[in-house]
Scaffold this active site. Sequence first.
Site, PDB file in Angstrom:
ATOM      1  N   GLU A 161       0.849  -1.397  -0.044  1.00 42.18           N
ATOM      2  CA  GLU A 161      -0.031   0.157   0.053  1.00 42.18           C
ATOM      3  C   GLU A 161       0.890   1.178  -0.121  1.00 42.18           C
ATOM      4  O   GLU A 161       0.603   2.058   0.740  1.00 42.18           O
ATOM      5  CB  GLU A 161      -1.096  -0.076   1.175  1.00 42.18           C
ATOM      6  CG  GLU A 161      -1.696  -1.225   1.223  1.00 42.18           C
ATOM      7  CD  GLU A 161      -2.600  -1.413   2.765  1.00 42.18           C
ATOM      8  OE1 GLU A 161      -2.377  -0.409   3.528  1.00 42.18           O
ATOM      9  OE2 GLU A 161      -3.058  -2.540   2.648  1.00 42.18           O
ATOM     10  N   GLU A 267      -6.285 -10.993  -0.875  1.00 41.13           N
ATOM     11  CA  GLU A 267      -6.760 -10.667   0.418  1.00 41.13           C
ATOM     12  C   GLU A 267      -8.492 -10.471   0.149  1.00 41.13           C
ATOM     13  O   GLU A 267      -9.032  -9.636   0.417  1.00 41.13           O
ATOM     14  CB  GLU A 267      -6.354  -9.261   0.986  1.00 41.13           C
ATOM     15  CG  GLU A 267      -4.870  -9.468   1.193  1.00 41.13           C
ATOM     16  CD  GLU A 267      -4.544  -8.005   2.211  1.00 41.13           C
ATOM     17  OE1 GLU A 267      -5.288  -7.659   2.598  1.00 41.13           O
ATOM     18  OE2 GLU A 267      -3.293  -7.718   2.360  1.00 41.13           O
TER      19      GLU A 267
HETATM   20  O1  G3I Z   1      -2.472  -7.993  19.245  1.00 38.39           O
HETATM   21  C1  G3I Z   1      -3.516  -7.056  19.852  1.00 38.39           C
HETATM   22  C2  G3I Z   1      -3.867  -7.674  21.156  1.00 38.39           C
HETATM   23  O2  G3I Z   1      -2.898  -7.643  22.041  1.00 38.39           O
HETATM   24  C3  G3I Z   1      -5.095  -6.946  21.708  1.00 38.39           C
HETATM   25  O3  G3I Z   1      -5.646  -7.386  22.745  1.00 38.39           O
HETATM   26  C4  G3I Z   1      -6.211  -6.661  20.726  1.00 38.39           C
HETATM   27  C5  G3I Z   1      -7.425  -5.788  21.170  1.00 38.39           C
HETATM   28  O4  G3I Z   1      -7.671  -4.881  20.172  1.00 38.39           O
HETATM   29  O5  G3I Z   1      -5.566  -6.179  19.570  1.00 38.39           O
HETATM   30  C6  G3I Z   1      -4.835  -7.049  18.988  1.00 38.39           C
HETATM   31  O6  G3I Z   1      -4.154  -6.318  17.813  1.00 38.39           O
HETATM   32  C7  G3I Z   1      -5.217  -6.340  16.728  1.00 38.39           C
HETATM   33  C8  G3I Z   1      -4.438  -7.013  15.732  1.00 38.39           C
HETATM   34  O7  G3I Z   1      -5.318  -7.132  14.349  1.00 38.39           O
HETATM   35  C9  G3I Z   1      -4.195  -8.741  15.864  1.00 38.39           C
HETATM   36  O8  G3I Z   1      -5.457  -9.254  16.030  1.00 38.39           O
HETATM   37  C10 G3I Z   1      -5.406  -4.820  16.338  1.00 38.39           C
HETATM   38  O9  G3I Z   1      -6.101  -3.958  17.296  1.00 38.39           O
HETATM   39  C11 G3I Z   1      -6.013  -4.856  14.933  1.00 38.39           C
HETATM   40  O10 G3I Z   1      -5.956  -3.507  14.560  1.00 38.39           O
HETATM   41  C12 G3I Z   1      -5.317  -5.824  13.867  1.00 38.39           C
HETATM   42  O11 G3I Z   1      -5.973  -5.886  12.614  1.00 38.39           O
HETATM   43  C13 G3I Z   1      -5.368  -6.143  11.600  1.00 38.39           C
HETATM   44  C14 G3I Z   1      -5.302  -5.325  10.471  1.00 38.39           C
HETATM   45  O12 G3I Z   1      -4.700  -5.881   9.413  1.00 38.39           O
HETATM   46  C15 G3I Z   1      -4.499  -4.047  11.059  1.00 38.39           C
HETATM   47  O13 G3I Z   1      -4.295  -3.017  10.109  1.00 38.39           O
HETATM   48  C16 G3I Z   1      -6.300  -7.521  11.123  1.00 38.39           C
HETATM   49  O14 G3I Z   1      -6.169  -8.477  12.055  1.00 38.39           O
HETATM   50  C17 G3I Z   1      -5.629  -7.830   9.509  1.00 38.39           C
HETATM   51  O15 G3I Z   1      -6.562  -8.936   8.964  1.00 38.39           O
HETATM   52  C18 G3I Z   1      -5.534  -6.592   8.652  1.00 38.39           C
HETATM   53  O16 G3I Z   1      -4.818  -7.198   7.553  1.00 38.39           O
HETATM   54  C19 G3I Z   1      -4.584  -6.202   6.453  1.00 38.39           C
HETATM   55  C20 G3I Z   1      -3.467  -6.697   5.624  1.00 38.39           C
HETATM   56  O17 G3I Z   1      -2.308  -6.936   6.619  1.00 38.39           O
HETATM   57  C21 G3I Z   1      -3.270  -5.540   4.691  1.00 38.39           C
HETATM   58  N1  G3I Z   1      -4.222  -5.171   3.865  1.00 38.39           N
HETATM   59  C22 G3I Z   1      -5.575  -4.880   4.604  1.00 38.39           C
HETATM   60  C23 G3I Z   1      -5.937  -5.939   5.704  1.00 38.39           C
HETATM   61  C24 G3I Z   1      -7.205  -5.329   6.199  1.00 38.39           C
HETATM   62  O18 G3I Z   1      -7.046  -4.243   7.090  1.00 38.39           O
END
Ligand code: G3I
Length: 377
Positions: A161, A267
């Site tokens: 991105e 994705e």
């Molecule tokens: O690891 C912490 C955990 O310690 C905490 O308790 C919890 C509470 O909210 O959050 C956890 O982190 C989360 C992480 O995923 C792991 O589960 C974050 O809040 C959350 O924002 C994060 O979201 C990920 C996101 O990328 C971040 O931008 C999604 O799972 C993941 O599916 C998403 O994937 C991205 C690709 O990498 C790139 N393209 C877009 C796609 C969708 O956003």
Amino acid sequence: MISLSRLRLTAFLATSLLCVGAPTFGQDRSLKDAAQGRFLIGVAINEKVFLGKNATEVGIVTSHFNSVSPENCLKWETVHPEPGRYDFSAADRYVAFGAEHRLFIIGHTLMWHYQTPDWVFKNPDGTPKNKAQLLEELRSHIQTVVGRYKGRIRGWDVVNEAIDDEGRLRTDKPWYRILGEEGVIEAFRAAHEADPAAELYYNEFSLWLPAKRPAVLQLVARVRAAGIPVAAVGLQEHYMMAGPSPEEVGETIDAFAREHLPVMITELDVSVLPRPENYAGADLAALQARKAELDPYPVALPETVERALAERYAALFAVYRNHASAIKRITFWGVSDADTWLNNWPIPGRHDYPLLFDRGDHAKPALPAILDALARP
Ligand code: G3I
């Protein structure tokens, strides 16, 4: 002496037993078999799967998919949380899972503006790193991470991105404010040096937008002109029910094929929820106040919407089937609706239904709809 008919019977029984032993979750066909000879079929997995905590989902992954992507465990904040400290505990398990099940293992992602800690861009005294310092940090990270999994992770989303929806390099983000386009080229160079046999990808969303696509094509052309092989462009394809249209999806694939660039759908998911206008800068409290309107299916997805989702997936896979020579892999962004990132974006705590398996890990109508679409010549 065993007769020919006896041999045939033995072979038939063995095949039948194999089918029984490899459940396809309510289906008599598996996705990866249906796509055989066209493209790989992948899925992004989280810790529940690669630590074996959900046996049903392990079964879903191994029977329907032949490639895996790491949803979060290889991102910078996880593997390299502090200066000089790497933590590969989760990533090692992810790679071991992929190797154990003979899956094509993807690495995701080496350079992105999310899930990268602030310290990467700053000196200990809080001043921004200069270009030479940040390039060194980037190269060292990529050499360490790619080098660790050399020969096992077969393809890397190197840069994620870097281009905005208007087709500009994201110079509002520190990677590109400090490094400019050179950062992209150096990321690919470092990954190629660390594992010359690994496939390298540039990964991006909304490439069906006419303004965005040419900028990505030109960026990848400049990486290739620097002598670094880019194997494919990743089209993220986080789609809505209403769009983009199948025609726009097909045109996007064609645009890359014309430049001799294969694509991967990296994705894939289809949100069934309304997306509030201006959600990017929206006040979360105001959105929460509209929860009933914005989270319309908190208990179950109505039959009509379920059917429409299956039809949307069938239409997308008709496009993929017709463009199969340009597509190397199609990866769904998650196993089941229970864990999709869309439950928490752009509004936390909603109930979305974008994937092929429901919250109880049962196959949804979208799965046979895709299998039927793939079965057509
Ligand atoms: O690891 C912490 C955990 O310690 C905490 O308790 C919890 C509470 O909210 O959050 C956890 O982190 C989360 C992480 O995923 C792991 O589960 C974050 O809040 C959350 O924002 C994060 O979201 C990920 C996101 O990328 C971040 O931008 C999604 O799972 C993941 O599916 C998403 O994937 C991205 C690709 O990498 C790139 N393209 C877009 C796609 C969708 O956003």
